[in-house]
Design an enzyme around this catalytic site. Structure first.
Site, short mmCIF file in Angstrom:
data_model
loop_
_atom_site.label_atom_id
_atom_site.label_comp_id
_atom_site.label_asym_id
_atom_site.label_seq_id
_atom_site.Cartn_x
_atom_site.Cartn_y
_atom_site.Cartn_z
CB ALA A 132 -0.91 -0.01 1.23
CB ALA A 134 -0.84 6.41 2.49
CB ILE A 136 3.08 10.22 5.48
CG1 ILE A 136 2.43 11.60 5.62
CG2 ILE A 136 4.31 10.14 6.37
CD1 ILE A 136 2.01 11.95 7.02
N GLY A 137 3.87 7.58 3.62
CA GLY A 137 4.75 6.44 3.50
C GLY A 137 4.07 5.28 2.79
CD GLN A 138 6.77 3.03 -1.04
OE1 GLN A 138 6.30 3.91 -1.76
NE2 GLN A 138 7.70 2.17 -1.49
CB VAL A 139 2.77 -0.90 4.14
CG1 VAL A 139 2.94 -2.13 5.02
CG2 VAL A 139 2.26 0.27 4.98
CE LYS A 153 2.51 4.34 7.93
NZ LYS A 153 1.45 4.65 8.94
CG ASP A 283 -7.14 6.84 7.13
OD1 ASP A 283 -8.22 6.76 6.50
OD2 ASP A 283 -6.03 6.77 6.58
#
Length: 443
Positions: A132, A134, A136-139, A153, A283
């Site tokens: 995923a 988003a 601010i960051g990704q996982v 993350k 969220d």
């Protein structure tokens, strides 16, 4: 659709990208103005700058930049179209589900900074294509050599350093395009947005939020959390237990009794967060909830947007909800002032319209029968009142930021319950939760 795109990490690169965005908006305005003048029209500048094409251009560029500019767009869009022009509100709302991700080399640079040059020796497997992405960051999915499967993350480089300048530049764009009503004071929202974004960009803080939430849940078997690995977590890289459940929106075909039980759990949890604990995972993206078919547990993901509500703030929100359910119109208006929806100087007509809106929002809790979320015309009726507030009553105030986050929480929960096609005794659940013993203070 998300795709690989290198993240602009320096302030200069991000400022240049914002400048190109402004130039693109101006170019779009010139093109549209030329077309309308050829047709004998006399368009206004704000109409030219806020065309549907320019709104889409803004959304696309923010999705490439990610970071605070994208997040501020998401925050502002939470007003539900009350203040922003519909085209821009729609474009910003789409940012919630759209973000590009970093290429392999940039991910490796972030991890090397966090863990050193030989970081990969601790891993049996590290999948660079993210699960995923988003704002601010990704996982990423990874397997440690000791056999533990973890979620990693990774924060986009430069995000934390660029928060203040990104927010300020985004606000300048909104002013230049006349996206905000004349005289509208966005400054308080900007300051709160900066504070919230600095908190969301601190992954050590997010790890503490998960641990706090785990303490509040105790040994409740209905929930599972991605507990952090403190030894591998830094301010910009968060390592957590991997939860491999099913997407919650895919459960609409479960038997009605199972869907209702799961929905009841979701609804009760949201109420406990706001009114009992004062610790809210704000969220409600569907991707942040998953379902474990083995034990029936609800898996809760992503605590970056966790917000804390002090006891006096929870009391004000509780008073407003109870007034909207059972109180007089005067009580609704009075408690709406305490929460920040209304001010003493608002006209009687404006106050009456807003009270009507709040009454509508509480309608499921007043229903004598279980409320059917799927197929209800309640969202449409609320939109009609919102349009009246915007057009005729000159909606002139964005609610406090902490209330906007609750809007996002409630609207997302409503959409999820609608997707699950359930009927819930909302009033019964609300009254049961509000009479629960006081929660721990949100410190």
């Amino acid at each position: 659709m998300s795709k690989e795109h290198r993240m602009p990490s320096s302030r200069l690169a991000r400022f240049a990208k914002m400048g190109r965005l402004a130039g693109g908006l101006a170019g779009g305005a010139i093109g549209e103005g030329t077309r309308q003048l050829a047709q004998g029209k006399r368009p206004r500048l704000d109409q030219l700058l806020l065309t549907p094409a320019n709104a889409r251009r803004l959304g696309d560029r923010l999705s490439e930049m990610r970071g605070a500019a994208m997040k501020l767009g998401q925050i502002i869009s939470m007003d539900g179209g009350n203040v922003l022009p519909p085209e821009l509100s729609e474009a910003l709302a789409r940012l919630r589900d759209k973000a590009h991700y970093m290429p392999l080399g940039q991910v490796a640079q972030v991890l090397e900074t966090a863990w050193g040059k030989d970081w990969d020796r601790a891993f049996e497997r590290f999948i660079f294509t993210p699960l995923a992405a988003a704002s601010i960051g990704q996982v990423h999915d990874a397997l440690l050599r000791d056999g533990r499967r973890i979620a990693v993350k990774v924060q986009y480089p430069g995000v934390r350093r660029s928060i203040d300048s990104d927010v300020d530049n985004m606000a300048t764009l909104l002013r230049l395009t006349h996206a905000l009503p004349d005289g509208f004071d966005i400054a308080p929202l900007l300051e709160e947005a900066k504070q919230q974004l600095h908190e969301e960009a601190d992954y050590l803080l997010e790890a503490r939020h998960i641990e706090r939430y785990a303490t509040l849940l105790g040994d409740d078997p209905r929930f599972e959390l991605p507990l952090p690995l403190p030894e591998r977590t830094t301010a910009e890289v968060l390592c957590m237990r991997f939860l491999d459940g099913q997407p919650i929106e895919s459960l609409e075909h479960l038997p009605a009794t199972e869907r209702t039980e799961l929905a009841n759990t979701l609804f009760e949890l949201a109420l406990r967060e706001v009114f009992v604990w004062g610790v809210v995972q704000s969220d409600p993206n569907f991707a942040n909830y998953r379902y474990n078919p083995v034990n029936g547990a609800l898996q809760l993901l992503d605590f970056g947007a966790t917000r804390l509500y002090a006891p006096d703030r929870r009391d004000a929100l509780r008073a407003l909800l109870l007034a909207a359910i059972d109180g007089s119109d005067a009580a609704v208006a009075r408690t709406a002032v305490q929460v920040g929806y209304l001010a003493d100087e608002d006209s009687a007509h404006y106050r009456d319209a807003f009270v009507r809106l709040l009454r509508l929002a509480a309608e499921p809790a007043r229903a004598a029968e279980p409320f059917a979320f799927s197929g209800s015309d309640l969202p449409q009726r609320m939109r009609e009142v919102l349009v009246q507030l915007r057009v005729r009553d000159k909606f002139h105030r964005i609610p406090p930021t902490d209330v906007l986050y609750l809007h996002r929480k409630i609207s997302g929960l409503y959409l999820l319950l609608s997707r699950l096609k359930v009927r819930l005794p909302v009033g019964e659940i609300v009254r049961h939760t509000l009479t629960a013993p006081p929660g721990r203070p949100a410190d």
